[in-house]
Scaffold this active site. Structure first.
Site, short mmCIF file in Angstrom:
data_model
loop_
_atom_site.label_atom_id
_atom_site.label_comp_id
_atom_site.label_asym_id
_atom_site.label_seq_id
_atom_site.Cartn_x
_atom_site.Cartn_y
_atom_site.Cartn_z
N ALA A 1 36.59 32.42 37.63
CA ALA A 1 37.03 33.70 37.07
C ALA A 1 38.22 34.25 37.85
O ALA A 1 39.20 34.72 37.26
CB ALA A 1 35.88 34.70 37.06
N TYR A 2 38.12 34.19 39.15
CA TYR A 2 39.22 34.66 40.00
C TYR A 2 40.48 33.85 39.72
O TYR A 2 41.57 34.40 39.53
CB TYR A 2 38.82 34.53 41.46
CG TYR A 2 39.88 34.99 42.44
CD1 TYR A 2 40.09 36.34 42.69
CD2 TYR A 2 40.67 34.06 43.14
CE1 TYR A 2 41.06 36.76 43.58
CE2 TYR A 2 41.63 34.48 44.04
CZ TYR A 2 41.83 35.84 44.26
OH TYR A 2 42.79 36.25 45.15
N SER A 3 40.35 32.53 39.68
CA SER A 3 41.50 31.65 39.45
C SER A 3 42.14 31.95 38.09
O SER A 3 43.38 32.03 37.97
CB SER A 3 41.07 30.19 39.52
OG SER A 3 40.53 29.88 40.79
N THR B 1 42.01 34.73 36.32
CA THR B 1 42.69 36.03 36.26
C THR B 1 43.99 36.02 37.04
O THR B 1 44.96 36.66 36.62
CB THR B 1 41.78 37.15 36.79
OG1 THR B 1 41.36 36.87 38.14
CG2 THR B 1 40.54 37.33 35.92
#
Length: 233
Positions: free
Chosen positions: A139-141, A143
């Protein structure tokens, strides 16, 4: 003339280092953060406590502060720190809301004033994860990849207005955000750095100081890596 800056996520980590560095150049810095200013903070009057993903709250700050010259979007969260197949839709939505929609809300609120004045500098904050993808941080990657793409888009849209929009993609930096990352994941991504060390917030802030100054005039929609050699494209 004293310039004015907005730094989101400005009370800790990269945001705090950025605010300190810009103030050293005589810039008045307003910080936006989910946390409240600490008692005795000499800059408390210029702090605005809010959730960066709340469009109305961000717009209200823009109305109170008025036109600014600089925007640096440091606010962000790690999101779920485990395999993609174990993550939930709500975790993804919250990560997107903060990392992507918070950046969008900030640009939509503060860029019009820059355009009206014919001068502005916007620096968004992505990550090497947005280029390479880090395992157990899907999810971080995702976004941060989105932040890179939206910066390229808005950079083109504003290219003839005097407002420059660039993005910094750091590798691992010594911040409270990364302190919450699983140690095994943190070690994995640190090992990818040829310099074999994590970066320092003040190194990030120095690059921001350059990108938000008059020293930059022919760069927009660009990705500036801060990776200790990790970046390969």
């Amino acid at each position: 003339m004293t310039r004015t800056a907005i730094v989101t996520g400005g009370l800790s980590g990269l945001g705090a280092a950025t605010a300190e560095r810009l103030r050293a150049d005589g810039i008045r810095v307003h910080t936006l953060d989910l946390a409240a200013a600490s008692e005795g903070d000499p800059h408390a009057a210029d702090h605005h406590q809010l959730d960066i993903s709340d469009d109305a709250a961000v717009a209200a700050v823009a109305e109170r502060v008025g036109p600014v010259d600089i925007l640096v979007t440091c606010a962000g969260i790690v999101g779920p720190n485990r395999p993609l197949l174990e993550t939930t839709a709500d975790e993804w939505r919250r990560t997107i809301d903060v990392n992507v929609m918070g950046t969008v809300a900030s640009i939509r609120a503060f860029a019009p004033g820059m355009v009206a004045k014919g001068w502005g500098r916007i620096v968004t904050v992505a990550s090497m994860a947005g280029k390479d993808g880090n395992p157990n941080l899907a999810a971080y990657s995702a976004t941060k990849g989105a932040v890179i793409a939206l910066t390229k888009s808005i950079g083109k849209e504003l290219a003839q207005t005097g407002v420059l929009v660039n993005v910094i993609a750091p590798a691992v930096l010594a911040t409270p955000l990364n302190a919450k990352t699983d140690p095994a994941v943190l070690q994995y991504i640190t090992d990818l750095i040829p310099m074999k060390r994590v970066g320092r917030p003040e190194e990030f802030a120095e690059l921001v100081a350059f990108l938000t100054s008059d020293r930059v005039s022919f760069s927009t929609g660009a990705v500036y890596d801060l990776s200790g050699g990790r970046a390969t494209y």
